[in-house]
Design a protein around this motif. Structure first.
Motif, short mmCIF file in Angstrom:
data_model
loop_
_atom_site.label_atom_id
_atom_site.label_comp_id
_atom_site.label_asym_id
_atom_site.label_seq_id
_atom_site.Cartn_x
_atom_site.Cartn_y
_atom_site.Cartn_z
N PRO A 318 0.82 -1.22 0.00
CA PRO A 318 0.00 0.00 0.00
C PRO A 318 0.85 1.27 0.00
O PRO A 318 1.81 1.40 0.76
CB PRO A 318 -0.82 -0.13 1.29
CG PRO A 318 -0.94 -1.62 1.48
CD PRO A 318 0.37 -2.20 1.02
N LYS A 319 0.48 2.21 -0.85
CA LYS A 319 1.26 3.42 -1.07
C LYS A 319 1.56 4.22 0.20
O LYS A 319 2.67 4.77 0.33
CB LYS A 319 0.52 4.30 -2.08
CG LYS A 319 1.35 5.42 -2.67
CD LYS A 319 2.42 4.87 -3.58
CE LYS A 319 3.16 6.00 -4.31
NZ LYS A 319 4.23 5.46 -5.17
N PRO A 320 0.63 4.33 1.15
CA PRO A 320 0.94 5.12 2.36
C PRO A 320 2.19 4.66 3.11
O PRO A 320 2.82 5.46 3.81
CB PRO A 320 -0.32 4.95 3.22
CG PRO A 320 -1.42 4.71 2.24
CD PRO A 320 -0.78 3.89 1.15
N LEU A 321 2.56 3.40 2.96
CA LEU A 321 3.74 2.89 3.65
C LEU A 321 5.04 3.47 3.12
O LEU A 321 6.09 3.29 3.72
CB LEU A 321 3.78 1.36 3.58
CG LEU A 321 2.65 0.63 4.31
CD1 LEU A 321 2.74 -0.87 4.07
CD2 LEU A 321 2.69 0.92 5.81
N SER A 322 4.98 4.18 2.01
CA SER A 322 6.17 4.83 1.46
C SER A 322 6.31 6.28 1.92
O SER A 322 7.25 6.97 1.51
CB SER A 322 6.16 4.78 -0.07
OG SER A 322 5.13 5.62 -0.59
N ARG A 323 5.40 6.74 2.75
CA ARG A 323 5.49 8.12 3.22
C ARG A 323 6.71 8.33 4.11
O ARG A 323 7.06 7.48 4.91
CB ARG A 323 4.22 8.51 3.97
CG ARG A 323 2.99 8.64 3.08
CD ARG A 323 1.76 8.99 3.89
NE ARG A 323 0.58 8.99 3.05
CZ ARG A 323 -0.66 9.03 3.52
NH1 ARG A 323 -0.88 9.06 4.83
NH2 ARG A 323 -1.69 9.04 2.68
#
Length: 461
Positions: A318-323
């Motif tokens: 999931p993209k949020p984990l790259s924040r």
């Protein structure tokens, strides 16, 4: 109002000494606990054979892996190398296997931290200590890589010092007869049963060196990675080989080694045989010994967070984990996500019954499954990239190519086959996790396509 989003780019702050500290620190807890379960499988002499063979595999692997790390300095480490060599599916296999390795290693170490403190404070519940360790060191990792790396270097140096102290204190009580008694899977002489034990003990010999490759995940935070990473890896594997063999031999020669074979704190218990339960040396070992466990625990949190970050950045998670945290420039959500999985593993009592082994032994084995799969695809990636991209800039080239990487590849395959044979139920759990991850991978292709068109996230950079 300012945009709260921060571009997923990490800060370069680490030199050779810091990277050496990370490489050794990631692994050094393996010298403090976990390996003694190998004695239960193979005996002292049988496990010595296993450990020497695995050390040879790791030396060949690290010298070969360094070529990949310096050619493609990327936070995803093996994920990036396999993606470049075999495409998205190869990237998934390497990335998910590395994720299993790095997410399951910390709970085993956290439980050992609890066991060490339990020596001093018998009323303390190891699992709650493990939970507290997660909270403290996840926070430290969020506060910044510079602070985290400096702390890692400090505790690694203290951990090495303590291992040397341990060997020095128990040396007067060492007797070769103690080490060799029942040394072949509980028998006095080599037999067919000893061969079975040698193979069954493979996961615990790998634990001596597991996660050293995690230093590659700091490549995007390293100054001049083409020079600093080879120094860190080569110095690290030599340091760890000497310490691993020294600790194992000295601990096995102080008395009845069978009493140390299925516990999480073999070094304090070995020292207790020599100096007694009230000695200041023993108390020093317990307290300073915690630094070895903390060094690996802290370093592997850094490693798993960078792997989660890189996979999410490329659209595999999931993209949020790259924040990246706006203030500290660290992947805070990735750090927290890995911690949630680790804490769940610690409190999963059902794992205790798998194979009749203790919880820690099963968590160690699960982590090793991920590592071995990653080693295999990494060495395959090295061979593939040598053929596909002969002009790729390679600041460090694997010595003795193709023999060294071939040795690492063949031995890793043998290790995987042996581990599957002796840990079939755990392998099924590992395979189910891989399949679930692959299903997610197939269902989220659009996210990877979007990441692939973002020039900031290009894997070849």
């Amino acid at each position: 109002m300012q945009n709260s989003k921060v571009a997923p780019v990490l800060k370069r702050t680490l030199g050779s000494f810091h990277l050496w500290g990370i490489a050794v620190g990631l692994v050094i807890s393996g010298e403090y606990f976990g390996w003694s379960y190998g004695w239960a499988q193979a005996g002292t002499l049988g496990f010595l054979v296993t450990a020497v063979a695995v050390a040879a595999m790791y030396c060949a692997f690290i010298f070969s892996f360094t070529e990949l790390t310096t050619s493609i300095p990327h936070a995803g480490g093996p994920f990036a190398y396999a993606h470049r060599a075999f495409g998205p599916t190869g990237g998934f296999i390497a990335g998910f296997a590395t994720l299993v390795e790095f997410v399951f290693a910390p709970p085993a170490i956290a439980m050992a931290i609890g066991a060490y403190l339990n020596v001093q404070f018998p009323a303390v519940e190891p699992r709650w200590v493990a939970l507290a360790a997660y909270l403290v060191f996840m926070t430290l990792n969020i506060l910044g890589v510079g602070i985290a790396a400096a702390f890692e270097l400090l505790v690694t140096l203290l951990a090495i010092f303590e291992l040397l102290v341990f060997m020095g204190v128990v040396a007067p009580g060492f007797e070769l007869a103690n080490f060799t008694r029942g040394g072949w899977a509980g028998a006095e002489h080599f037999s067919i049963g000893a061969i079975s034990g040698i193979f069954a003990a493979i996961p615990f010999a790998i634990w001596f060196f597991l996660a050293i490759e995690g230093a590659s995940m700091a490549a995007e935070e390293a100054k001049d990675p083409q020079r600093t990473i080879p120094r860190a890896f080569i110095g690290g594997i030599l340091t760890l080989t000497v310490l691993a063999l020294g600790v194992m031999v000295f601990a096995g020669g102080v008395g009845d080694w069978t009493k140390l074979a299925n516990i999480n704190d073999p070094l304090p218990q070995a020292m207790k045989i020599i100096v007694g339960g009230n000695s200041g040396w023993l108390h020093m070992l317990v307290w300073l010994g915690l630094f070895g466990l903390i060094a690996s625990f802290h370093g592997i949190i850094m490693g798993y967070s960078r792997q989660i970050f890189a996979l999410a950045r490329a659209g595999y998670l999931p993209k949020p984990l790259s924040r990246v945290n706006r203030r500290f420039r660290t992947p805070h959500l990735a750090i927290i996500a890995g911690g949630v999985v680790g804490v769940a593993a610690i409190f999963s009592d059902s794992l205790i019954i798998i194979g009749g082994q203790p919880l820690t032994a099963n968590i160690v084995t699960m982590s090793v499954f991920g590592a071995i799969v990653m080693y295999i695809i990494s060495m395959a990636s090295l061979f593939k990239l040598r053929r596909l991209e002969p002009k790729l800039t390679r600041p460090f080239r694997a010595p003795l190519y193709p023999f060294a990487p071939a040795l690492a590849l063949v031995m890793a395959v043998i290790c995987l086959v042996a581990m599957i044979y002796y840990n079939q139920l755990l392998f099924m759990i590992f395979a189910v996790m891989m399949l679930l991850g692959y299903a997610y991978y197939r269902l989220t292709r659009y996210a990877r396509d979007a990441a692939a068109h973002d020039p900031q996230l290009t894997l070849s950079e």
